[in-house]
Structures are given as structure tokens and as C-alpha cells.
Design a protein around this motif. Structure first.
Motif, mmCIF file in Angstrom:
data_model
loop_
_atom_site.group_PDB
_atom_site.id
_atom_site.type_symbol
_atom_site.label_atom_id
_atom_site.label_comp_id
_atom_site.label_asym_id
_atom_site.label_seq_id
_atom_site.Cartn_x
_atom_site.Cartn_y
_atom_site.Cartn_z
ATOM 1 N N LYS A 5 -8.389 -10.112 -22.111
ATOM 2 C CA LYS A 5 -8.884 -8.940 -21.374
ATOM 3 C C LYS A 5 -9.174 -7.769 -22.314
ATOM 4 O O LYS A 5 -10.203 -7.097 -22.192
ATOM 5 C CB LYS A 5 -7.873 -8.530 -20.305
ATOM 6 C CG LYS A 5 -7.906 -9.447 -19.101
ATOM 7 C CD LYS A 5 -6.904 -9.047 -18.052
ATOM 8 C CE LYS A 5 -7.010 -9.990 -16.865
ATOM 9 N NZ LYS A 5 -5.954 -9.750 -15.884
ATOM 10 N N THR A 6 -8.252 -7.528 -23.254
ATOM 11 C CA THR A 6 -8.484 -6.404 -24.174
ATOM 12 C C THR A 6 -9.587 -6.743 -25.177
ATOM 13 O O THR A 6 -10.311 -5.857 -25.628
ATOM 14 C CB THR A 6 -7.186 -5.993 -24.900
ATOM 15 O OG1 THR A 6 -6.584 -7.161 -25.476
ATOM 16 C CG2 THR A 6 -6.198 -5.365 -23.957
ATOM 17 N N LYS B 158 -5.039 -7.762 -27.950
ATOM 18 C CA LYS B 158 -3.820 -8.578 -27.793
ATOM 19 C C LYS B 158 -4.044 -9.805 -26.918
ATOM 20 O O LYS B 158 -3.228 -10.703 -26.887
ATOM 21 C CB LYS B 158 -2.685 -7.726 -27.211
ATOM 22 C CG LYS B 158 -2.961 -7.228 -25.810
ATOM 23 C CD LYS B 158 -1.748 -6.546 -25.175
ATOM 24 C CE LYS B 158 -2.093 -6.083 -23.771
ATOM 25 N NZ LYS B 158 -0.969 -5.554 -23.031
ATOM 26 N N THR C 96 -6.189 -2.915 -18.450
ATOM 27 C CA THR C 96 -7.032 -3.849 -19.183
ATOM 28 C C THR C 96 -8.017 -4.533 -18.238
ATOM 29 O O THR C 96 -8.869 -5.289 -18.681
ATOM 30 C CB THR C 96 -6.185 -4.921 -19.893
ATOM 31 O OG1 THR C 96 -5.431 -5.629 -18.923
ATOM 32 C CG2 THR C 96 -5.231 -4.289 -20.885
ATOM 33 N N GLU C 97 -7.898 -4.256 -16.946
ATOM 34 C CA GLU C 97 -8.835 -4.822 -15.973
ATOM 35 C C GLU C 97 -10.167 -4.072 -16.057
ATOM 36 O O GLU C 97 -10.188 -2.862 -16.266
ATOM 37 C CB GLU C 97 -8.274 -4.699 -14.545
ATOM 38 C CG GLU C 97 -6.930 -5.381 -14.344
ATOM 39 C CD GLU C 97 -7.004 -6.904 -14.492
ATOM 40 O OE1 GLU C 97 -8.125 -7.449 -14.509
ATOM 41 O OE2 GLU C 97 -5.942 -7.538 -14.608
ATOM 42 N N ILE C 98 -11.262 -4.781 -15.886
ATOM 43 C CA ILE C 98 -12.556 -4.093 -15.929
ATOM 44 C C ILE C 98 -13.299 -4.155 -14.592
ATOM 45 O O ILE C 98 -14.475 -3.858 -14.522
ATOM 46 C CB ILE C 98 -13.450 -4.622 -17.073
ATOM 47 C CG1 ILE C 98 -13.560 -6.138 -17.026
ATOM 48 C CG2 ILE C 98 -12.935 -4.152 -18.430
ATOM 49 C CD1 ILE C 98 -14.596 -6.689 -17.976
ATOM 50 N N GLU D 105 -12.203 -8.393 -24.351
ATOM 51 C CA GLU D 105 -13.425 -8.138 -23.569
ATOM 52 C C GLU D 105 -13.748 -6.635 -23.545
ATOM 53 O O GLU D 105 -14.897 -6.238 -23.726
ATOM 54 C CB GLU D 105 -13.214 -8.674 -22.146
ATOM 55 C CG GLU D 105 -14.443 -8.661 -21.265
ATOM 56 C CD GLU D 105 -15.592 -9.517 -21.805
ATOM 57 O OE1 GLU D 105 -16.747 -9.114 -21.597
ATOM 58 O OE2 GLU D 105 -15.327 -10.555 -22.455
ATOM 59 N N GLN D 106 -12.700 -5.806 -23.360
ATOM 60 C CA GLN D 106 -12.927 -4.355 -23.364
ATOM 61 C C GLN D 106 -13.506 -3.906 -24.706
ATOM 62 O O GLN D 106 -14.440 -3.102 -24.762
ATOM 63 C CB GLN D 106 -11.601 -3.614 -23.097
ATOM 64 C CG GLN D 106 -11.122 -3.751 -21.665
ATOM 65 C CD GLN D 106 -9.796 -3.048 -21.430
ATOM 66 O OE1 GLN D 106 -8.846 -3.222 -22.180
ATOM 67 N NE2 GLN D 106 -9.718 -2.249 -20.378
#
Lengths: 427, 175
Positions: free
Chosen positions: A72-73, A69, B28-30, A75-76
Motif C-alpha cells: 500500500k505504501t 514498508k 495508507t489507504e487510497i 503504491e502511494q
């Protein structure tokens, strides 16, 4: 002295006992998703240990927020994709093949009786429906599982729930488990495996058993477990027909994962479900349960049908029976998230998707999204959701939002009226 | 080994879940550090002010079943990056408790009567605790009162705290 299923599984997998109470056990599978795994992956890389103990025993999926979305997501998801490729993980499920982990992995035949499984996800307890020991863990335990194929657990005690009686019309596995949690309380099974037994269990499909075991964690349980039987064999047969000469042989092998008659349980509770009626939660804890009728003054803004608890094909079938020929209340947003692509396909083929769409539901792709307020159906402050998910914690589906947990049929009935509604008049 | 001393934050409620400790919208933080501003953002507790009450605290004292719900290790991490390495309470959810020790942090269980006594003696006063890890003694001090409370953790948990976590231990022993 006899043994419980969990004790038998632990004995068969014991690697080490670093102290009297701790068992390091060998893992048959490590499941991974993109919320809790990337930090483990990054840490392994930082330690110079970017490897996996057995790439065939790691199963990975992008399911919580998919398609991504935001940055950040994205990247995950990318960390998962790169890692799966680098480590030759063949069973990795991405866009087009991905779905909610605890619905997808059983569907792929990755769970067998007697298995030990961990995942960085508390609802891993779902897979105990197959007579396996499956437990949610944190990222550190997951990291060690990925690296070395082991996990440490206290010797599990087992709490037995004996279910008897017959479910009345409109009463489903979800109503049964909410009722059981209301009896046990949210920490009634902490450090225990919950073993579900009795004639009710024998009559339940694998999908229904998964709904029960899925919510063992809501009573604090390490894992839910159902003794494997003919239903288990029939479900698994497409995956195990090469391992056994016949279903009878498979059953003969699998029933060894049953608790002995003289096994010792920490506690046994008997629950007769005959008088149970459709229920829902109130408040912010899953042990706060009332009848749907008692909650009929509660207006809902959104109805969500999906998740690892109730996003399987049987769930969609039951909800569609209620919705057929009906319209969603104008004040309600109806959202259906089939839990896996195969569930989605089956629902299309059976005309279920059409029923949902005709009623006014939006159908999303398979994802966990809304259940934990991450995507695809987040609530605004003060909004109320009638939901087939497993947690009604404060803010769970969005900051300031309120969640009521219920069966797919009750959620569907609530979508029609705009208030929490007993589904029996629609079926 | 981590620091288990400092100012106490009293959270007088059972069943504080990991969604309250760190809401899913921040998963969602890494990196662990990114979780810092969001600790306890959704906690439902009368009199608790998330803007003011977390500042400079290092130790949480709470009730039953702390850390129930999600398996997210982001809960211990959100505590850790806010310099809170220890929770003292009546009981914990299994996964949360394991995650704490896996991170070299502590989740210490005390009898309900003792926790009651800590709340009645110190809650409302600026309270500090100093922890004697080797001998298992907490020394509480606040509002002009002092109290020494013995505690115990298993030898295995102790070894995890001393090792600073489970990853290196496991990779040495179970290759």
C-alpha cells in the motif's frame, strides 16, 4: 489602524472575497507528501485535470513511510513519483534525498518571509518561523492549491505570545512551547495565528523557532509566526544572496513583514520563561504538561528522537551531550531518526551518530514513520514512549501505546535511566 | 446535496481528535471506502462501544474542539463512507471544519447551552434528527420528546454544501 504580519500577508495575496469573512489568497508554494497527496492526484486525474498551477511552486517529498514498508505504501509512493514526472516537478525528493517535510523544505530554502504556503499536513504551521503564513489543510484544499494556486481562509485573527526572561539550563524551545500550550489549551488558538514575539524569540535560532511554530496547531492555531530578523536573513542568505546586494538590504526588505505597533491582536499573553524547568506531557492531550521531575516514576519502553518538531541538527547535538559516554537502559529501545539527509550527514561528521550508537541507539533513515505509528518504531499496546514528537494522542504511535512529549535532552536522559528524567544532571 | 437526516450518535467529550476518528495506520489507504471499518476505532470515551454504537447512525452530536489534531481529510471521509454527513457540536478545529464543508458535508456549531440541552433531553434514547437545510432548523425526536433547534451557517459554507465541494467551484473561478 495597524496590521499584523498575517493581515499584511493576506492583503498582499488577496485574489477574491467570495463573502465578507472569506479570503481566497494566492499561494507562493504548495508542499506535498505521499499520505495526503495521492487521493488528490487520483481525483484530479479522474476529473481530467492532471495539471499543476506552477510546477516550480510545487515541492514534493516521500517522507511518512520511506522506504515503503508494504504494497500500500509502495503504491502511494509510486503515485507521487509518476505525478511528479508527468507534471515536471523538479523539487521532488525521493530515496536518498528525502526527509521529514517540515525539516527538509526550510533547509532547501523554499520558505521566505511574507510567503503563503499550504500542505496537506497540520504541522505546516512550522514554516511560519520565517515570517510566512503557512497552514495545514485537507486533501480538497490541497487539490485546489495544486490546480489553481489558491486557498480560502477566514480573515485570520492573531494571538500574540510575548516571551520574556532567560531559559535555565536544560530548558529548550520544546519546553517553552509545551508550557505555552498548557496555558492556551488545545483549542486556545483556534482560528488564530500565534505570533511569537519578545526578547526570547530574538535569541532563538531558526531551528528553535521552527520547534515553537511546529506546535502552534496543538493549541488549535492556524499558523505560528515569528517576525523575520537578522537570524532569518543569516539562515536564508545562501538562497537569497542573488536577490539582494547585501544582508542589510535583505533585512530592510524582510522587516516589512512585522506587525505594526498599533496592530490589533485578539489576545496577548506574556510568558516569563525564567522559572521554567524541563517538562513533559501526561495523558492524551498536548496541553497536559508537568515537570519531568514530577513524572519521574513513569517507566519508558522506547525513546524516540526525531520528527518535524525535534529532528534537526541542534536537537541531535543537545541529546548527544546528554548521551556522551552513557548507555541506554537495558529495558529501553532507543531510536534516532535524523530528520533529513543533511542532518544525518552533519551528525556523522560531528561524531554525534557515533555517540548515539555507542549509547545503544538504533539510527534509522530520515522519515516521519514512528511519530504517527506508521513505521520504524511503532508501539505495542501498553508500551510507553518518551518522544520528541508533537502529539500524545491515544494510540498515536501504535494502538494502545502511550506517548510523553519532551525535549531531545529529556528524552536522552530518560533513555539512560529507563524512566522520565530531568536532563540537568547529565549536562 | 448530501443527506443530513437520521439517527444520532452522542459523543459526550471535548477534543475528540482526528487520530481517534481515523488512526494514522489506515492512512495508507487510497480510497475513501477502505476507511469504513475503522471509524472511531481509537476513541477513548466511557460507555462507547465501537463495535455496536456506529451502526446505522447518520449524525454526530458532540462537544468542544471536535476534529483537532491532524489535517487528514480521511476523518470526514471515514464519516462519509459510514453515512454520517453532519456533525453538530460546540466548536471544531479549523482544518476539520473546513474539510467537512469542502466535501459538501456540515459541521454545525450550536451554543453550549443548546448542546447541553440536547444531551440532557435525548442522550440514552434512540434519537433522530431531520434537517431543514434551507430554513436552518433541526427537528429532534427521541424517547417521546421533540425539540426544534434553529441553526445557521455562513452563506459561503452554504454554497459549498450546495455545490457539493470546493474543487469545481475553484477551478471555475480561479483558473
Amino acid at each position: 489602524m495597524g496590521k499584523t504580519i498575517a493581515q499584511k500577508i493576506f492583503e498582499a495575496h488577496l485574489v477574491d472575497k467570495p463573502s465578507d469573512e472569506i479570503n481566497v489568497i494566492k499561494l507562493d508554494a504548495v508542499f506535498c507528501h505521499e499520505i495526503t497527496t495521492p487521493i488528490a492526484i487520483n481525483d484530479l486525474k479522474k476529473r481530467g485535470k492532471n495539471r499543476v498551477f506552477d510546477s516550480s511552486k510545487i515541492k514534493a517529498v516521500i517522507d511518512h513511510v520511506t522506504p515503503s514498508k508494504d504494497s500500500k505504501t509502495a503504491e502511494q509512493a509510486k503515485i507521487m513519483r509518476d505525478w511528479a514526472r508527468e507534471n515536471d516537478i523538479k523539487d521532488f525528493f525521493d530515496i536518498g534525498e528525502n526527509g521529514v517535510c517540515h525539516a527538509l523544505f526550510p533547509e532547501k530554502g523554499f520558505v521566505r518571509p511574507g510567503y503563503t504556503i499550504i500542505m496537506g499536513d497540520s504541522h505546516t504551521c512550522t514554516h511560519g518561523a520565517f515570517g510566512a503564513f503557512a497552514a495545514g489543510v485537507g486533501t480538497t484544499d490541497l487539490e485546489v492549491g495544486i490546480l489553481n494556486g489558491v486557498c480560502a481562509f477566514k480573515t485570520p485573527e492573531t494571538l500574540k505570545v510575548e516571551l520574556t526572561g532567560t531559559a535555565a539550563k536544560g530548558v529548550y524551545a520544546k519546553d517553552i512551547i509545551l508550557h505555552v500550550i498548557s496555558i492556551l489549551g488545545v483549542n486556545g488558538a483556534t482560528d488564530n495565528v500565534i505570533e511569537f514575539t519578545g526578547p526570547v524569540i530574538e535569541s532563538l535560532s531558526m531551528e528553535e523557532r521552527m520547534t515553537l511554530c511546529n506546535m502552534a496547531i496543538e493549541a488549535g492555531g492556524t499558523c505560528g509566526i515569528c517576525p523575520p530578523d537578522q537570524v532569518t536573513v543569516d539562515y536564508l542568505w545562501p538562497f537569497i544572496s542573488g536577490d539582494f546586494s547585501s544582508k542589510e538590504e535583505a533585512l530592510k526588505d524582510y522587516v516589512k513583514w512585522a506587525s505594526d505597533k498599533d496592530a490589533v491582536f485578539s489576545k496577548t499573553i506574556a510568558v516569563d520563561i525564567t522559572d521554567l524547568t524541563p517538562v513533559t506531557t501526561y495523558g492524551f492531550k498536548p496541553d497536559q504538561v508537568k515537570t519531568a521531575t514530577a513524572m519521574s516514576d513513569t517507566k519508558v519502553d522506547q525513546v524516540y528522537i526525531g520528527s518535524c518538531t525535534n529532528g534537526r541538527i541542534e536537537d541531535l547535538r543537545e541529546a548527544s551531550k546528554v548521551l556522551k559516554g552513557q548507555k541506554v537502559s537495558p529495558s529501553v529501545r532507543g531510536i534516532l531518526a535524523p530528520a533529513t539527509p543533511d542532518v544525518y550527514r552533519a551528525a556523522l561528521k560531528e561524531g554525534i551518530i557515533e555517540i548515539f550508537m555507542d549509547a545503544g541507539f538504533c539510527v534509522t533513515n530520515p522519515t516521519c514513520g514512528a511519530c504517527l505509528g506508521m513505521s520504524n518504531g511503532v508501539l505495542a499496546g501498553g508500551e510507553v514512549c518518551a518522544s520528541t514528537t508533537n502529539r500524545n494522542f491515544n494510540g498515536r504511535m501504535g494502538k494502545g501505546g502511550v506517548v510523553h512529549l519532551m525535549s531531545p535532552a529529556t528524552a536522552a536522559a530518560s533513555a539512560i535511566t529507563g524512566y522520565i528524567t530531568d536532563p540537568r544532571k547529565y549536562i | 446535496m448530501k443527506d443530513f437526516n437520521g439517527k444520532v450518535l452522542f459523543l459526550d467529550r471535548n477534543d475528540i481528535n482526528t487520530d481517534e476518528i481515523i488512526p494514522a495506520r489506515y492512512l495508507t489507504e487510497i480510497t475513501k471506502e477502505a476507511l469504513k471499518p475503522f471509524l472511531l476505532e481509537d476513541l477513548k470515551l466511557d460507555g462507547f462501544d465501537v463495535e455496536k454504537d456506529i451502526d446505522d447512525t447518520n449524525v454526530i452530536i458532540t462537544r468542544e474542539n471536535f476534529g483537532c489534531g491532524s489535517s487528514r481529510e480521511h476523518a470526514p471521509w471515514a464519516l462519509e463512507v459510514n453515512n454520517i454527513n453532519i456533525v453538530i457540536g460546540e466548536s471544531y478545529a479549523r482544518i476539520f471544519r473546513q474539510n467537512m464543508f469542502n466535501c459538501g458535508m456540515m459541521a454545525v456549531t450550536l451554543e453550549k447551552e443548546i448542546v447541553d440541552k440536547l444531551f440532557s433531553t435525548f442522550s440514552g434514547s434512540a434519537t433522530t434528527v431531520s434537517t431543514d437545510f434551507q430554513n436552518g432548523i433541526f427537528s429532534f425526536s427521541g424517547g417521546g420528546k421533540q425539540l426544534e433547534i434553529p441553526f445557521s451557517i455562513s452563506s459561503y459554507d452554504k454554497s459549498l454544501v450546495e455545490a457539493g465541494g470546493w474543487v469545481d467551484y475553484a477551478d471555475t473561478h480561479y483558473k
